[in-house]
Design a protein around this motif. Structure first.
Motif, PDB file in Angstrom:
ATOM      1  N   ILE A  67       0.859  -1.125  -0.202  1.00 49.32           N
ATOM      2  CA  ILE A  67      -0.072   0.159   0.007  1.00 49.32           C
ATOM      3  C   ILE A  67       0.867   1.254   0.170  1.00 49.32           C
ATOM      4  O   ILE A  67       1.386   1.690   0.910  1.00 49.32           O
ATOM      5  CB  ILE A  67      -0.889   0.108   1.146  1.00 49.32           C
ATOM      6  CG1 ILE A  67      -1.841  -1.313   1.098  1.00 49.32           C
ATOM      7  CG2 ILE A  67      -1.811   1.418   1.135  1.00 49.32           C
ATOM      8  CD1 ILE A  67      -2.896  -1.624   2.157  1.00 49.32           C
ATOM      9  N   LEU A  76      -7.988   2.598   6.709  1.00 49.28           N
ATOM     10  CA  LEU A  76      -8.127   1.821   5.198  1.00 49.28           C
ATOM     11  C   LEU A  76      -9.531   1.945   4.844  1.00 49.28           C
ATOM     12  O   LEU A  76     -10.539   1.501   5.412  1.00 49.28           O
ATOM     13  CB  LEU A  76      -7.844   0.262   5.565  1.00 49.28           C
ATOM     14  CG  LEU A  76      -8.017  -0.534   4.559  1.00 49.28           C
ATOM     15  CD1 LEU A  76      -6.750  -0.428   3.599  1.00 49.28           C
ATOM     16  CD2 LEU A  76      -7.902  -2.160   5.042  1.00 49.28           C
ATOM     17  N   ILE A  84      -7.319  -5.906  -1.818  1.00 47.35           N
ATOM     18  CA  ILE A  84      -6.218  -6.552  -1.019  1.00 47.35           C
ATOM     19  C   ILE A  84      -6.749  -8.094  -0.942  1.00 47.35           C
ATOM     20  O   ILE A  84      -5.809  -8.901  -0.974  1.00 47.35           O
ATOM     21  CB  ILE A  84      -6.601  -5.831   0.283  1.00 47.35           C
ATOM     22  CG1 ILE A  84      -5.920  -4.533   0.130  1.00 47.35           C
ATOM     23  CG2 ILE A  84      -5.574  -6.581   1.331  1.00 47.35           C
ATOM     24  CD1 ILE A  84      -6.110  -3.384   1.342  1.00 47.35           C
ATOM     25  N   SER A  96       1.622  -2.583   4.853  1.00 45.10           N
ATOM     26  CA  SER A  96       0.809  -1.545   5.084  1.00 45.10           C
ATOM     27  C   SER A  96       1.343  -0.522   6.102  1.00 45.10           C
ATOM     28  O   SER A  96       1.986  -1.237   7.229  1.00 45.10           O
ATOM     29  CB  SER A  96      -0.562  -1.879   5.466  1.00 45.10           C
ATOM     30  OG  SER A  96      -1.315  -0.748   6.112  1.00 45.10           O
ATOM     31  N   LEU A  98      -0.535   1.891   7.163  1.00 44.59           N
ATOM     32  CA  LEU A  98      -1.755   2.651   7.702  1.00 44.59           C
ATOM     33  C   LEU A  98      -1.947   2.334   9.144  1.00 44.59           C
ATOM     34  O   LEU A  98      -1.422   1.398   9.811  1.00 44.59           O
ATOM     35  CB  LEU A  98      -2.951   2.105   7.035  1.00 44.59           C
ATOM     36  CG  LEU A  98      -2.831   2.416   5.482  1.00 44.59           C
ATOM     37  CD1 LEU A  98      -4.146   1.524   4.779  1.00 44.59           C
ATOM     38  CD2 LEU A  98      -2.952   3.861   5.099  1.00 44.59           C
ATOM     39  N   LEU A 102      -4.428  -4.331   9.182  1.00 46.78           N
ATOM     40  CA  LEU A 102      -4.990  -5.105   8.080  1.00 46.78           C
ATOM     41  C   LEU A 102      -5.876  -6.271   8.707  1.00 46.78           C
ATOM     42  O   LEU A 102      -7.053  -6.576   8.208  1.00 46.78           O
ATOM     43  CB  LEU A 102      -3.941  -5.748   7.262  1.00 46.78           C
ATOM     44  CG  LEU A 102      -3.151  -4.805   6.455  1.00 46.78           C
ATOM     45  CD1 LEU A 102      -1.978  -5.556   5.945  1.00 46.78           C
ATOM     46  CD2 LEU A 102      -4.038  -4.190   5.244  1.00 46.78           C
ATOM     47  N   GLU A 121       2.508  -5.343   9.077  1.00 44.25           N
ATOM     48  CA  GLU A 121       2.182  -3.795   9.573  1.00 44.25           C
ATOM     49  C   GLU A 121       3.470  -3.228   9.870  1.00 44.25           C
ATOM     50  O   GLU A 121       4.244  -3.552  10.955  1.00 44.25           O
ATOM     51  CB  GLU A 121       1.378  -3.917  10.644  1.00 44.25           C
ATOM     52  CG  GLU A 121       0.043  -4.816  10.721  1.00 44.25           C
ATOM     53  CD  GLU A 121      -1.266  -4.377  10.212  1.00 44.25           C
ATOM     54  OE1 GLU A 121      -0.987  -3.158   9.523  1.00 44.25           O
ATOM     55  OE2 GLU A 121      -2.063  -5.124  10.054  1.00 44.25           O
TER      56      GLU A 121
END
Lengths: 332, 332
Positions: A67, A76, A84, A96, A98, A102, A121
């Protein structure tokens, strides 16, 4: 934290080029690690690489769906889930940076369980970590430090790694923040490590190596930033650098996000060397990296020349004019 | 993190007095917060307070069953479970600084669910935290700092709080580590906070207060300890102290657990003031606390007198001779 390359870089429906800064960083610094980009309808960013489907990316050998775009608040959005889930189904891992984990999205968690794909992550450090020992390690290390956050420490380090490799010197960029980790495919987000272990994590980030090998470590924050100086000091002590490069943005007057004046280059040099001697008595400053992005060409050159005269040290803008003078000095 | 007082202090089967150091600290510094001690067969420690049953403690108003003993490795032994379960049944909370999470023991988790009692793990910070702002807060603050870990920073702070209150000055001891939190009944274990938020947590630990109020903040580590200097700096910046006291153990020659010489008092003063000025330009050193526990009476007095001459500052051993001279200087 290891993120398998090459990547399919996902840009979602990025509203502008800045939102795709992570993706752009990967294309700029690790072009061979990118098989293509995936853009949703409405995306206005473009990394200048091939637009591919998930199926094409998987066929081309992509290992990770990355991402490469930030969304307001790091959330997200629901309409990214389909891509995804499809990427997991095609055998890719997901990486990711973010805020939304996830695995907290049921459809993604389910798809990962079915496919066996990893949900990476990069904001979350992967331990276990230990407290720092202070033991001197073999090999050489350079750390980029700053007069503030966001003054170009990551890109200065990447530019120095690239120039070292161009000269045939063994070198590794070591990422200490999430964007750097996605670019490099590995690293430790030092500011997310429990403070007791932050210096220990920095030691793990640049382990023993060959005597002539350079680790080029991405700095974090600033010793003079009231929010993050502790992180900067832990990274300095754990890295035990032989060389530092001070990064500075010449038009900035106040620290980011706090009511404090920006530190002076001379204070940063003096304080970094004074504190850095605790774990490497031979630490020295090999130059200054100015981020002159906001200046015109003439003004940039004047700023660089003036800084060179003020400090009698090599001064570069890594993105504009390269880092040859810095690397000349570090290899002296 | 708030731990309700008064306590029933549990000493388990402590093998020696040192194992019961946490319990002893509570009796020494918060005697009114203790309704009694509970000792299992084989316990050789004795805090000099009433031996009580759990039932008696509950009747006497105890709110929390506090594990005031350490075990090798910080493990919770099976034969302590019965007392913990019984205490929960009697309506008490449980507070622990052990490594083993209380809730990871099924019998304890079940009993807590039934009774509604809280399981308080003082090693685990209770967020949410935010990054530090650097904003100057109202009220006054003193921070104890050290030439090393474990040189008496916690007890110096507690002694200063006690002397301030004796003089009628509004003051609060602010605990930054687990033993201090159990003594005070509240605090934040700074070294367990994610490094990005460590300075912000230190800001929360000593919030805005009346102009003449003193927060006396327990320091952590040392700016010269290669494992923990980042934690020390975050605590310094977040505390933004008006006054520092440097704590030192005069017979120690090397840093605890690492291969590094102990820092000098003068380096600690200079570096702490230089770095502390970032968030409080008026920070000053009001004295030195020597931990002379390993010295005889004459040698202790000589060390204190010599240090006073060397630095021209008030010098005390807080445990042996009190902190009057330090407090005189901080109130100037």
């Amino acid at each position: 934290m290891d993120v398998q390359q090459p990547y399919l870089v996902f840009l979602g429906d990025a509203r502008d080029a800045l939102a795709a800064k992570t993706g752009q960083g990967i294309v700029d610094w690790r072009p061979k690690a990118v098989v293509g980009q995936l853009r949703l309808p409405g995306c206005v960013a473009n990394l200048g690489v091939a637009d591919v489907t998930i199926e094409q990316a998987a066929e081309a050998g992509a290992r990770t769906f990355l991402i490469g775009v930030v969304n307001p608040g790091g959330v997200l959005p629901d309409h990214w889930q389909g891509a995804i889930v499809e990427a997991l189904g095609a055998g890719l891992d997901i990486a990711s940076g973010l805020h939304t984990p996830l695995a907290s999205v049921p459809a993604i968690a389910r798809a990962a369980k079915q496919s066996g794909g990893q949900l990476l992550e990069v904001r979350r450090p992967v331990g276990p970590f230990r407290t720092a020992t202070g033991r001197k390690r073999t090999g050489k290390r350079l750390l980029t430090v700053g007069t503030d956050c966001s003054v170009g420490k990551k890109y200065a380090a990447l530019a120095i790694e690239r120039e070292l490799i161009r000269r045939g010197v063994a070198a590794d960029y070591r990422a200490s923040g999430q964007t750097g980790i996605l670019i490099a495919g590995s690293g430790i987000p030092i500011d997310a490590v429990v403070s007791d272990f932050a210096a220990g994590a920095a030691e793990m980030l640049s382990p023993d190596n060959d005597p002539d090998h350079w680790d080029v470590v991405e700095g974090q924050g600033s010793l003079f930033h009231p929010s993050f100086a502790g992180v900067s000091l832990a990274l300095l002590h754990g890295t035990q650098p032989d060389a530092i490069v001070v990064c500075h943005e010449p038009t900035r007057t106040t620290m980011r996000n706090v009511d404090a004046p920006i530190a002076s280059i001379s204070d940063v040099i003096d304080q970094t060397l004074a504190l850095g001697r605790l774990t490497n008595p031979a630490v020295r400053c090999v130059g200054i990296a100015l981020n002159t992005a906001t200046l015109g060409s003439e003004a940039a050159k004047r700023a660089i020349e003036q800084t060179r005269r003020d400090f009698d040290l090599p001064v570069c803008d890594p993105m504009r004019y390269g880092v040859e003078a810095l690397v000349d000095e570090m290899l002296v």
